[in-house]
Write an enzyme that holds these catalytic residues in place. Structure first.
Site, PDB file in Angstrom:
ATOM      1  N   LYS A  69       0.808  -1.101   0.140  1.00 18.78           N
ATOM      2  CA  LYS A  69       0.089  -0.033   0.022  1.00 18.78           C
ATOM      3  C   LYS A  69       0.760   1.290  -0.050  1.00 18.78           C
ATOM      4  O   LYS A  69       1.448   1.765   1.211  1.00 18.78           O
ATOM      5  CB  LYS A  69      -0.858  -0.018   1.128  1.00 18.78           C
TER       6      LYS A  69
ATOM      7  N   GLU B 117      10.210   1.163  10.287  1.00 21.04           N
ATOM      8  CA  GLU B 117      11.136   2.233   9.995  1.00 21.04           C
ATOM      9  C   GLU B 117      10.353   3.667  10.221  1.00 21.04           C
ATOM     10  O   GLU B 117       9.655   4.009   9.642  1.00 21.04           O
ATOM     11  CB  GLU B 117      11.661   2.375   8.514  1.00 21.04           C
TER      12      GLU B 117
ATOM     13  N   CYS C 271      13.620  11.197   7.104  1.00 23.55           N
ATOM     14  CA  CYS C 271      13.596  10.632   8.385  1.00 23.55           C
ATOM     15  C   CYS C 271      15.023  10.432   8.993  1.00 23.55           C
ATOM     16  O   CYS C 271      15.198  10.612  10.106  1.00 23.55           O
ATOM     17  CB  CYS C 271      13.071   9.206   8.471  1.00 23.55           C
TER      18      CYS C 271
ATOM     19  N   GLU D  19      10.355  15.950  14.998  1.00 29.94           N
ATOM     20  CA  GLU D  19      10.829  15.890  13.762  1.00 29.94           C
ATOM     21  C   GLU D  19      10.242  17.256  12.869  1.00 29.94           C
ATOM     22  O   GLU D  19       9.230  17.449  12.935  1.00 29.94           O
ATOM     23  CB  GLU D  19      10.322  14.750  13.235  1.00 29.94           C
TER      24      GLU D  19
HETATM   25  P1  ADP Z   1       3.690  10.075   6.860  1.00 29.26           P
HETATM   26  O1  ADP Z   1       2.507  10.731   6.042  1.00 29.26           O
HETATM   27  O2  ADP Z   1       4.278  11.148   7.733  1.00 29.26           O
HETATM   28  O3  ADP Z   1       4.759   9.675   6.045  1.00 29.26           O
HETATM   29  P2  ADP Z   1       2.068   8.241   8.043  1.00 29.26           P
HETATM   30  O4  ADP Z   1       2.370   7.370   9.053  1.00 29.26           O
HETATM   31  O5  ADP Z   1       0.955   8.888   8.308  1.00 29.26           O
HETATM   32  O6  ADP Z   1       3.475   8.895   7.844  1.00 29.26           O
HETATM   33  O7  ADP Z   1       2.031   7.314   6.623  1.00 29.26           O
HETATM   34  C1  ADP Z   1       3.053   6.132   6.233  1.00 29.26           C
HETATM   35  C2  ADP Z   1       1.990   5.411   5.350  1.00 29.26           C
HETATM   36  O8  ADP Z   1       1.250   4.757   6.242  1.00 29.26           O
HETATM   37  C3  ADP Z   1       1.137   5.830   4.160  1.00 29.26           C
HETATM   38  O9  ADP Z   1       1.018   4.889   3.255  1.00 29.26           O
HETATM   39  C4  ADP Z   1      -0.138   6.224   5.008  1.00 29.26           C
HETATM   40  O10 ADP Z   1      -1.195   5.943   4.239  1.00 29.26           O
HETATM   41  C5  ADP Z   1      -0.161   5.127   6.148  1.00 29.26           C
HETATM   42  N1  ADP Z   1      -1.090   4.985   6.897  1.00 29.26           N
HETATM   43  C6  ADP Z   1      -1.554   6.147   7.798  1.00 29.26           C
HETATM   44  N2  ADP Z   1      -2.359   5.530   8.802  1.00 29.26           N
HETATM   45  C7  ADP Z   1      -2.568   4.164   8.781  1.00 29.26           C
HETATM   46  C8  ADP Z   1      -3.075   3.274   9.526  1.00 29.26           C
HETATM   47  N3  ADP Z   1      -4.046   3.533  10.434  1.00 29.26           N
HETATM   48  N4  ADP Z   1      -3.209   1.960   9.084  1.00 29.26           N
HETATM   49  C9  ADP Z   1      -2.197   1.760   8.047  1.00 29.26           C
HETATM   50  N5  ADP Z   1      -1.444   2.466   7.368  1.00 29.26           N
HETATM   51  C10 ADP Z   1      -1.647   3.740   7.435  1.00 29.26           C
END
Ligand code: ADP
Length: 483
Positions: A179, A254, A288, A385
């Protein structure tokens, strides 16, 4: 609109077929520099994810028992396909993410290098025959693919973050449900197109876009998914670790960082500035491993700040697709507001803005590279961050003081230090509580070495020989009755 050599996919890949969301829902994707619409992607949810997991499970039967030479052969073809398409893939990456084209080309090259690395490394995933306590038995230790893997990736490196998950998973004999981030889905979907083109069997690689919570929920609830590999925020990472408990999945995380960059009086200042620029401003500060806190020793402080200011002001800002541009836009207005609020907070606590400090005249989400002096541990960036082009400089006197300040965070991903004292370099190696340490270099990621954080920056490694271990389960088999 360019279709980037046919690699811009507006649908999702499940079991070898390109599909839309069940309800037909779509999400618009825009270019963060020009605000042009790049296209629309399916807004998938739990039902489509369940089907992708089922397809990956069916494909696992054959793939996990396939000839190693078949898997490595396909991975080498995938490497070549990436490099043959480096230019359209880099242009697509810049269009959806904003980073300068030169950085995007580099990201495609390192993505391909990860695939090649794991195609080679799997050939050395040796087991052991352990000396047995009695003569009638042989003790075998062997490594096997963990099963169906789910990979969730972020927007800042939409290609390479998937490469270092997909590469070891497929090499090990696992199948994958991926995803990509909603803001930058096309680089991820292009991996599906390339995997299909080079001949990976249907169901081995499945890629879904849409609701993070719904897709993530289906992944975490599934007993079929044996491993989840995630790159993203610490907040979501912690949530996924909690959710993994019910089905006891293997997890690799990560997560966020808060990188310190230590400059000692004995540093080579030219090299320190070169390292500072790449460690601070790469991807507009949105990595990061980007420097969050500069700690500069009193004797070199003023000279370092002057040079950092000059170099920051010389950066060329604009649409990353244009030649010569070194800084693109930030990913969205939320990112701009976060940097602004950190600058306001620092100013109100006595810091001095010596360069930049405002939204760029180009408008949109462009922001001026900013240098702040007089930073203290009370300011927000000391703990949070930044993820933007803000260089905060703290002054220090002694090595002990610098090391203690550098370690005073819940994070432990990357740390950098500039010194010409070899003894100090080894003391830093021992005392810095970080998974990645760059001494006299601001750019250390390479496929041969294990990338990963300590403390709340995560668990597991990507790259290196360790990057394969997370995708393998170890079995011990005792064969008795041999005499
Ligand atoms: P950032 O946007 O700061 O890189 P996120 O942790 O919000 O960090 O997003 C990283 C990935 O995790 C993206 O693919 C996002 O769509 C996904 N993501 C966000 N929320 C969830 C969740 N509750 N469960 C699984 N994946 C998620």
């Amino acid at each position: 609109m360019s279709d980037f050599n046919g690699l811009l996919k507006q649908s999702n890949l499940i079991d070898g077929k390109w599909i839309g969301a069940d309800g037909g829902g779509e999400i618009k994707v825009t270019n963060p520099a020009s605000h042009d619409t790049l296209g629309h992607i399916p807004n998938c949810g739990a039902a489509e994810t369940d089907r992708a997991i089922a397809a990956a499970a069916r494909a696992f039967d054959d793939w996990s028992r396939s000839d190693l030479s078949q898997r490595t052969g396909l991975l080498h073809k995938l490497h070549d396909a990436l490099m043959d398409n480096q230019e359209p893939l880099a242009q697509m990456l810049t269009a959806e993410q904003g980073k300068p084209l030169a950085e995007a080309r580099g990201e495609i090259a390192i993505s391909a290098a990860y695939i090649k690395w794991f195609a080679e490394e799997i050939r050395r995933a040796k087991g052991e025959i352990v000396p047995a306590p009695s003569a009638d038995r042989k003790l075998l230790v062997t490594h096997h693919p963990v099963g169906v893997v789910a990979a969730i990736t972020p927007w800042n490196f939409p290609s390479s973050m998937l490469a270092r998950k997909l590469g070891p998973a497929l090499a090990a004999g696992c199948t994958l449900v991926a995803k990509p981030a909603t803001a930058t889905p096309y680089s991820g979907l292009a991996w599906g197109a390339l995997c299909q083109d080079v001949g990976f069997p249907d169901g081995v690689v499945n890629i879904l876009t849409g609701s993070a919570r719904a897709i993530g929920g289906a992944i975490m609830d599934s007993p079929t998914v044996r491993k989840v590999t995630f790159t993203g925020s610490t907040e979501i990472g912690k949530e996924l670790i909690r959710q993994s408990a019910d089905t006891v999945k293997k997890v690799s995380m990560e997560l966020g960082g808060n990188a310190p960059f230590l400059v000692f009086d004995d540093a080579d200042i030219d090299e320190a500035i070169k390292g500072a620029m790449v460690a601070k401003y790469r991807n507009m500060g949105q990595t990061c491993v980007c420097t969050n806190r500069f700690y500069v020793q009193a004797g070199i402080h003023d000279a370092f700040v002057e040079r950092l200011k000059e170099a920051s002001e010389a950066l060329v800002i604009g649409n990353g697709a244009e030649a010569g541009v070194e800084q693109g836009p930030l990913i969205d207005t939320g990112a701009v507001e976060k940097v602004e609020s950190m600058i306001d907070d620092a100013r109100s606590k006595g810091a001095k803005v010596v360069s930049g400090g405002r939204r760029h005249a180009k408008g949109g989400t462009f922001f001026e590279p900013t240098v702040i002096t007089g930073a203290t541990s009370e300011m927000t960036f000391a703990t949070d961050e930044i993820f933007g082009p803000l260089a905060a400089v703290f002054k220090f006197d002694t090595e002990d003081e610098a090391i203690n300040a550098a370690n005073a965070t819940d994070f432990g991903l990357a740390a950098y230090a500039y010194t010409r004292d070899l003894g100090r370099a080894f003391r830093l190696n021992e005392r810095l509580e970080y998974g990645l340490i760059g001494i006299n270099s601001g750019l250390i990621t390479t496929v041969e070495a294990p990338f990963g954080g300590l403390k709340e920056s995560g668990m597991g490694k990507e790259g290196g020989s360790q990057g394969l271990e997370d995708y393998l389960s170890t079995k011990y088999t005792c064969i008795a009755g041999l005499t």
